[in-house]
Design a protein around this motif. Structure first.
Motif: not given
Length: 266
Positions: A201-202, A208-213
């Motif tokens: 996932i990118q 968002t970056a939080a979603d990726v994390d």
């Protein structure tokens, strides 16, 4: 089919040499459809390779070339992939039935070490639940966790559904539900290989970056949980590989399979 240096296209039962390798290709009838199966090597246990969604036997080529030097091995193109005939919309149940059919048609002997990548992990785990006496071990390669989407909001599910071709994500969700109902803890050796490079996932509009994390943390937690499904389970990280571990870290997978085969022989 493209010749990737490991095998060339052939008729049923024809054999091909590649250096010291000996590969056989089979066109196997499963209820009026043909599945393309590649066999290599002799001995026990028999190693069965199950590819990820949209992948085929060729993704296992380098790994199977090594494994086949030690024991019997089989890879194949699922319906609609590679050189295999179409079968309509897929399901894990249909894939499982096809696997059982071509194993029977080729009299491919057990016990089996089952190797499943991504959603192919669903297939080998449900096969192991249905035929526990025939399974000597499992190697799950960045396998799809069946509970990954359980706590996703409707908005997140809708967003991912829109990113995929029509119907694909819904079939993935159905496959996860089937695996939840079908699988159970295992008593055989189990190796879980997970990716070390984040590429499933990118960041993009709506992600968002939080979603990726959060996605990555969930994925890795579920990989650890998978390894705990057997008292003989272990977790291995493919540090330099993303999700396509079969093509990005083939030697690591081959090493783990051969180590399990050696353990079974002890």
């Amino acid at each position: 089919m493209t010749n990737h240096g490991i095998w060339a296209r052939a008729n049923y039962g024809e054999r091909h040499h590649h250096g010291d390798d000996l590969m056989s290709e089979h066109s196997v009838d499963v209820g009026g459809r043909r599945l393309h199966v590649v066999s290599h090597g002799q001995g026990a246990p028999t190693v069965l390779f199950e590819a990820g969604l949209g992948c085929s036997a060729k993704d296992w080529a380098l790994i199977q070339a090594r494994v086949g030097q030690v024991t019997a091995s089989y890879s194949y193109d699922r319906a609609g992939e590679g050189a295999s005939d179409e079968s309509g919309p897929w399901s894990v149940q249909g894939w499982l039935s096809d696997l059982e059919s071509w194993l029977d048609a080729l009299s491919a002997p057990g016990p089996y070490v089952l190797v499943g990548h991504s959603i192919g992990g669903h297939v080998v785990r449900t096969f192991a639940a249905r035929h526990p006496e025939e399974v000597a071990g499992l190697v799950l390669v960045d396998a799809q966790p069946e509970r990954l989407y359980d706590d996703w909001t409707p908005d997140r599910l809708r967003h991912v559904r829109e990113l995929n071709p029509p119907g694909i994500f819904d079939r993935i969700l159905e496959a996860c539900e089937f695996v939840k109902a079908a699988t159970r803890p295992m008593s055989c050796p189990l190796t879980v290989i997970t990716h070390g490079v984040i590429d499933l996932i990118q960041e993009e509009p709506g992600v968002t970056a939080a979603d990726v994390d959060r996605f990555e943390q969930s994925w890795q937690t579920f990989q650890m949980d998978l390894a705990k499904q057997s008292a003989l389970g272990r977790l291995v990280v493919a540090e330099a590989s993303g999700h396509m571990v079969p093509t990005q870290a083939p030697d690591l997978i081959a090493d783990e399979i051969l180590a399990m085969v050696a353990q079974i022989h002890e």
